[in-house]
Design an enzyme around this catalytic site. Structure first.
Site, short mmCIF file in Angstrom:
data_model
loop_
_atom_site.label_atom_id
_atom_site.label_comp_id
_atom_site.label_asym_id
_atom_site.label_seq_id
_atom_site.Cartn_x
_atom_site.Cartn_y
_atom_site.Cartn_z
N ASN A 96 33.80 28.37 -35.52
CA ASN A 96 35.23 28.09 -35.40
C ASN A 96 35.98 28.29 -36.72
OD1 ASN A 96 35.03 27.39 -32.68
ND2 ASN A 96 34.56 25.26 -33.17
N TYR A 97 35.39 27.87 -37.81
CA TYR A 97 36.05 28.02 -39.11
C TYR A 97 36.24 29.50 -39.43
CZ TYR A 97 36.93 27.82 -44.14
OH TYR A 97 37.47 28.00 -45.39
N SER A 98 35.17 30.28 -39.31
CA SER A 98 35.26 31.71 -39.61
C SER A 98 36.30 32.39 -38.74
CB SER A 98 33.89 32.37 -39.40
OG SER A 98 32.97 31.95 -40.36
#
Length: 327
Positions: A139-141
């Site tokens: 999710n962060y990427s």
């Protein structure tokens, strides 16, 4: 001297950026979503403007009269569902771009990350031609890639992205505390032995890159910055932890089982929706188990970027800072 807006000013990079800007004589406004955040940025010399990245009106008011804006606010936690990351990192960034443009800000510098290129593959001497991965399983990427894409595609305002890798240094409130807690609770293991190469970026070098991007970056371009040369991940992390009197265990988890465990954990968490993050997640494995080396020649050539602090200087500073915190 210019009037400058900073989002994420109560965080690690944003806080050091405010200190540098104030020291250089700029008038700094900092978006603050809480009383605690407001107190932090005011202690650094900035004018706190209450609001968050979901509030376009507050953003517009904070940006009014500013020539430059730095967007450092982001969700970086291991936990949280995709919607939460998208709301903070993508929709929030879109709001910052919109508000800054409407307020007449000349240039927006966005704090990006090499993680925007990650989806489980090593990054070996990558440069700015490597593709963003908004389709990443992490999710962060994915959210940081999508945010960077909309920043670079923005119209009506000059935009530049600065991508530091593995930011560290005195004042870190995330990386070192998390690693220390993992080691003391017996949850830490080297992924694949930790003998791969990594690049790092001292927080002062990251700030130097941000200021260079604000002054010299070409609109619509991204730039990587680092400490200048790669280091063995295990060696550097051991030295970093030693500044806090912490010795990591020798225990190691092979890379393939770690990747499989992360995939299983992520699938279970998505299906059942428990709070927090799985014991092992994609980002943790990728960041600590895969090579990540960066070519910074574009920033060197176009921004005139040079690291202003060596690893040795940063580690010595961190040891002194920790001693002062403990006294």
């Amino acid at each position: 001297m210019a009037t400058v807006l900073v989002t994420g000013g109560s965080g690690f990079v944003g806080g050091r950026l405010i200190s540098r800007l104030v020291g250089d004589g700029h008038e700094v406004r900092a978006l603050a979503r809480s009383e605690a955040a407001a107190a932090t940025v005011e202690a650094l010399g900035a004018l706190a403007v209450r609001g968050d990245v979901q509030d376009v009106a507050a953003l517009r008011a904070a940006a009014a009269g500013s020539e430059i804006a730095f967007h450092a606010a982001a969700r970086t936690s291991r936990g949280g569902d995709r919607a939460a990351f998208w709301a903070d990192n993508v929709e929030g960034t879109a709001n910052v771009v919109r508000a800054a443009g409407e307020a007449g800000v000349r240039r927006l510098v966005h704090v990006g990350t090499e993680a925007a290129l990650m989806d489980g593959q090593p990054l070996v001497r990558v440069d700015e031609t490597a593709p963003l991965r908004p389709d990443s399983r992490a999710n962060y990427s994915a959210s940081k890639a999508a945010a960077e894409r909309l920043v670079l595609d923005a119209e009506g305002i000059e935009t530049v992205v600065l991508r530091p890798r593995f930011v560290w240094g005195a004042g870190d409130t995330t990386l070192l505390p998390e690693l220390t807690a993992m080691i003391r609770s017996g949850r830490f293991a080297w992924i694949g032995g930790g003998r791969h190469l990594t690049d790092t970026t001292h927080v002062d070098n990251a700030v130097e890159g941000l200021l260079a991007a604000a002054e010299k970056g070409r609109p619509g371009q991204a730039y990587f910055v680092t400490d200048g040369s790669p280091v063995v991940f295990r060696d550097f992390l051991t030295e970093l932890l030693a500044t806090h009197g912490v010795t990591p265990p020798r225990r190691s988890l092979p890379l393939r089982p770690a990747l499989a465990a992360a995939a299983a954990g992520e699938a279970i968490w998505r299906r059942l929706g428990p709070a927090g993050a799985p014991p092992l997640d994609y980002m943790s494995v990728w960041l600590s188990g895969l090579e990540c080396t960066i070519d910074i020649s574009k920033a060197t050539r176009e921004l005139g970027y040079r690291p202003i602090k060596t690893r040795e200087e940063g580690l010595a500073e961190l040891t002194s800072w920790r001693a002062g915190q403990a006294s």
